[in-house]
Design an enzyme around this catalytic site. Structure first.
Site, PDB file in Angstrom:
ATOM      1  N   TRP C 107     -65.505 -32.063 102.166  1.00 11.57           N
ATOM      2  CA  TRP C 107     -64.279 -31.506 101.581  1.00 11.57           C
ATOM      3  C   TRP C 107     -64.021 -30.508 102.769  1.00 11.57           C
ATOM      4  O   TRP C 107     -65.570 -29.425 103.257  1.00 11.57           O
ATOM      5  CB  TRP C 107     -63.662 -31.519 100.636  1.00 11.57           C
ATOM      6  N   ASP C 126     -72.264 -32.667 100.922  1.00 11.58           N
ATOM      7  CA  ASP C 126     -72.808 -32.798  99.850  1.00 11.58           C
ATOM      8  C   ASP C 126     -74.313 -33.081 100.606  1.00 11.58           C
ATOM      9  O   ASP C 126     -74.326 -34.090 101.577  1.00 11.58           O
ATOM     10  CB  ASP C 126     -72.869 -33.353  98.597  1.00 11.58           C
TER      11      ASP C 126
END
Lengths: 179, 398, 179, 398
Positions: C107, C126
């Site tokens: 994101w 991540d």
């Protein structure tokens, strides 16, 4: 699975009650399989603790034990418990909390009841299937044996015979006199 | 367990040696018991404590992923004691059948823990010991920090709606009576599930509108969009808003504390928004840099008491974009009159709030380590229980 | 899987660099599929934060941010990070620790660098596959959006496109100017 | 992820709408950059930090089951920083190849987390990023609190020995070069694995003896028992004793602090036991009720520095049967002369101890929340690092 049902507790109770020793032993043998020199019988465990002297002198744990609060680590039956007390998790000393299952297998300890100074056999049975309860974590190691003496070892996850090896909590089921 | 059957034949080995030891043991010990001792304690049989269903004052919460184990734990609000625990994966969500007897868990497993075949399932727990009663395979799920409205049931408990994001957003509709997936409804640009009516559900959309999904007589779902009713870029509606499937009322709460009441239906009715801060006699919060004021915040920052239409909101003093900050107070608001009734301090900051739906409700606040049971009328803390870090919270009849 | 490789970061970088907008968009479309009215483009995200005003005024986070210690939660790039800093886990702001994998998806946030007062696009990617790192847990929510606006949401486990959804830590990869 | 390929065709949808927004966004933002601003920061590409292998001062530890996540984490003893983390199941054990580049994890999974098909595997991690390199299926494993000697390698790293208890005790022998299970050796009445020589291993037995297993020229294992060398009922040898596969030396330590040195071989040589307490000028500990004295204890209470034959033991003052109590001191003993060299206090009680095997060793103590790096010569605490609750600990070349 049926063959295993409650073996630890039932067998030990029979031995404690001096019933049909031979049948109990052969039943136990079904689990102890492949262990010809495995001198780990629960009752032998109690004997080995030298019950007579033991019942008179107690242990450092038993000297400080109490008999009224089974949610405290020093409750007399918990002399050899390692883990979360089922009594704090929605169960009791001999009942699993809903959502978990009692394992038919167990390890066996003997604890002294301060009220009558007698040594009782206690089946430490794990409740399995739910995530670890995380309440009332106790570690008492009276006469706890290393893992190569499994029947008196509290580090093994005693969930053999249930549908799950997920450890939830431990009970301390009263089996009978260790005498 | 695999070996036991195979090796049972060897049982005879070692019995001779064992029985000698046993005999010795019994003999020695028998002498030890005092003759005039009190009655010997009776032996016990082990079992499972019965589970009669979630009571009106029970609180169910899940463990927070990555911080603690998964699982759903039930705490009795009247005693603070743990009642039961049910296993779940990480990133699970849960919902109770309306009668509180069956627990549904939406969860995901991989064959080798973090790798291997993925399986998304709706697991069913119930019966006298809250035991596993099987799984329904789901076509997908959202893997995220827990969201109350990613898995919900219709008010009558007939259908489950499971929000999936992989990353295409869709809602899986499950017929819980037939125990099968009956549809997968794509909701492009939208997310989450707020059920209404028999089979309808609304989802929040990235442009500030709702997507309304409902089934026709043949059970086939169609989706349409409503008007835009909030400005997503300046003041978005929180994921953890209030939805009441039984009435179809939703209270969408924004970062800045505006409450948008929406009566969910095929054609939703949008009431005029009102400000939590204004209800308390303050100026509305804004997203202006440096404006420190009271704002809603936390992980599950709002709860709604249906019968009296009361809204409980975790509030903290903070700047804009602090909508995940824990609340130092719970504000009790009349959702009819838009007036503040009470401001209750919580013992420490709380991340989640809940309220039971019975005639004598309990107010529940949760930090990362404590669950407090409070009196919603007086703000008194009735009891406190240590808990594992909570993810989501639910009560009966929500 | 190849189609997804690095989409979030690469696409955004292209957009930021004003290269071949159409090809970038169609690439993005491959992920945003089934989302005809999904106005969630990373760059739009930056725009929506009203970059011009934003870069001048900053946010409450950016006013207190620093540019020298990327193991602290107030490091300027972490204005929208939620999770464990990879810089504390054996990685860096743009490198996963050994034993984990960078997700090609992410994101996007925009953060102001106090040194030049410019807003930069940051891809919060991540690292996946290893158990949660549990070091330097930060929760910054500058312009973080609810989960129904996924590209600006930090609650989703952004491990799409890796072999594992096991969350380990989060990076803050500098993509380019948000201007 | 399943849906992406399927839905790629729809990519064209929405692009028109998006590109408008993008164009606006870029246009607006472009005006904002100051003209005379400092050089713009360069964009970055993400990757994985390379892993060159466990260094001499690295410490690897696993997470404690039920308290924290599983996994193996590597801490650099010179900096206290985390270097890498590898995933594992609960109840896992791990071992490093002698070169420190390949990590083997013995672990167990169920298809649905706590239920479904069970899979016991030896997972292999290595290469430049310590990535998963596959699994070898195991016939069974012990599920228990972690035990150092339930999974060990031969000194040359050719074979892995995996202790299984289901509940029949056996050792699975894995050829790590061929990556396959080559034998499963039943060790009735015994447990754990202490490797010696090329392919031999010893196990501790419930009657106080050892079971010695070794392979013949055809690679087939035979098992025989030694004499009983300790009294298991009055003073058993700890599971967490010392084994050195390279020399075949084992230091079996009892609850009461007696050290039994055994030179493992097909015919093991048993040295005379010595008392840790006596080495410190104290009376030996006994199992007499009420005797509070210094005793070994903890979770991994002993470590052995091979080159200088030094034994490090976590010691506490306590009654009999307190062998799991954390240590308040680390006693440094010369295993040759049986003399106490130092008593180092630890900052808080420690449950695990380790020592690196290089020329400038670091002494490592671990509590449930801290890892302390200490100087074994001075007892100085060089650095402290916060950790997740540790299960087992290992260093290079052990």
């Amino acid at each position: 699975m049926n063959r295993l049902d409650n073996w630890g507790e039932r067998v030990t109770r029979r031995l404690a009650g001096r019933l049909s020793r031979r049948s109990a032993l052969s039943r136990l043998g079904a689990l102890l399989v492949a262990a010809p020199a495995f001198p780990l019988l629960p009752v032998q465990r109690a004997r080995a603790a030298d019950s007579a002297a033991h019942a008179q002198k107690g242990t450092d744990f038993s000297r400080a034990a109490q008999t009224h609060d089974d949610t405290a680590c020093n409750y007399w039956r918990y002399c050899g418990i390692d883990g979360n007390l089922c009594s704090c998790c929605g169960g009791s000393t001999h009942s699993c909390p809903p959502g978990s299952q009692p394992s038919p297998t167990s390890w066996i300890g003997s604890c002294i009841n301060p009220d009558d100074q007698r040594a009782y056999l206690i089946a430490y049975r794990d409740c399995c299937g739910a995530n670890e309860c995380n309440q009332c974590s106790c570690l008492n190691t009276d006469h706890a044996m290393p893992i190569y003496r499994p029947q008196a070892n509290n580090h093994i996850i005693w969930c053999f015979g249930t549908q799950s090896f997920e450890y939830h909590c431990s009970m301390a089921v009263l089996v009978g006199l260790a005498e | 367990m695999k070996r036991i059957a195979h090796e049972a034949n060897k049982a005879a080995l070692g019995v001779a040696a064992l029985s000698m030891l046993v005999a010795t043991g019994l003999g020695t010990a028998a002498c030890a018991a005092g003759a005039a001792a009190p009655p010997v304690l009776q032996s016990e049989t082990a079992g499972v404590t019965p589970f009669a269903g979630l009571t009106a004052h029970d609180v169910a919460y899940s463990g927070m992923d990555g911080i603690t184990d998964g699982g759903v734990r039930i705490v009795n609000g009247d005693t603070g004691g743990l009642v039961a625990s049910v296993y779940s994966s990480q990133y699970a969500n849960f919902a109770w059948a309306p009668d509180g007897k069956t627990l549904y868990i939406s969860e995901t497993y991989w064959a080798l823990g973090n790798r291997g075949t993925r399986e998304d399932v709706l697991s069913i727990y119930g019966g006298p010991t809250l035991a596993n009663e099987g799984e329904i395979t789901l076509p997908g799920r959202l893997i995220s920090d827990p969201k109350t409205h990613s898995f919900t049931l219709s008010a009558d408990g007939h259908y489950a709606y499971n929000y999936s994001f992989q990353p295409a957003p869709a809602v899986t509709v499950v017929d819980l009576r037939a125990r099968k997936v009956i549809d997968s409804v794509e909701i492009p640009g939208c997310g989450l599930v707020f059920p209404f009516g028999q089979r309808g559900f609304a989802s929040l959309c990235a442009d500030g509108s709702l997507a309304v999904s409902d089934a026709n007589a043949q059970g086939k779902y169609a989706v349409h969009r409503t008007k835009r009713f909030f400005d997503v870029m300046t003041d978005p509606v929180m994921d953890e808003s209030i939805g009441d499937p039984s009435s179809g009322l939703a209270l969408f709460i924004t970062y800045d504390g505006w409450v948008h009441p929406v009566h969910l239906a095929d054609s939703p009715k949008f009431d005029k928004p009102w400000s939590i801060e204004q209800a308390a006699g303050l100026s509305p919060a804004t997203s202006h840099v440096g404006q420190i004021t009271w704002r809603p915040g936390g992980q599950v920052p709002a709860a709604y008491e249906r019968s009296r239409e009361r809204l409980f909101v975790l509030m903290h003093e903070g700047p804009p974009w602090s909508f995940e900050k824990a609340g130092t107070e719970i504000w009790v608001l009349d959702a009819r009159t838009h007036r503040l009734l009470h401001r209750w301090a919580v013992p420490e900051s709380a991340y989640l709030v809940a309220v039971t739906q019975d005639a004598h409700p309990l107010l529940i606040a949760l930090s990362h380590t404590w669950l407090w049971v409070m009196n919603p009328e007086s703000g008194a803390v009735l009891r406190a229980t240590q808990i594992v870090t909570p993810g989501l919270v639910g009560v009966r009849g929500e």
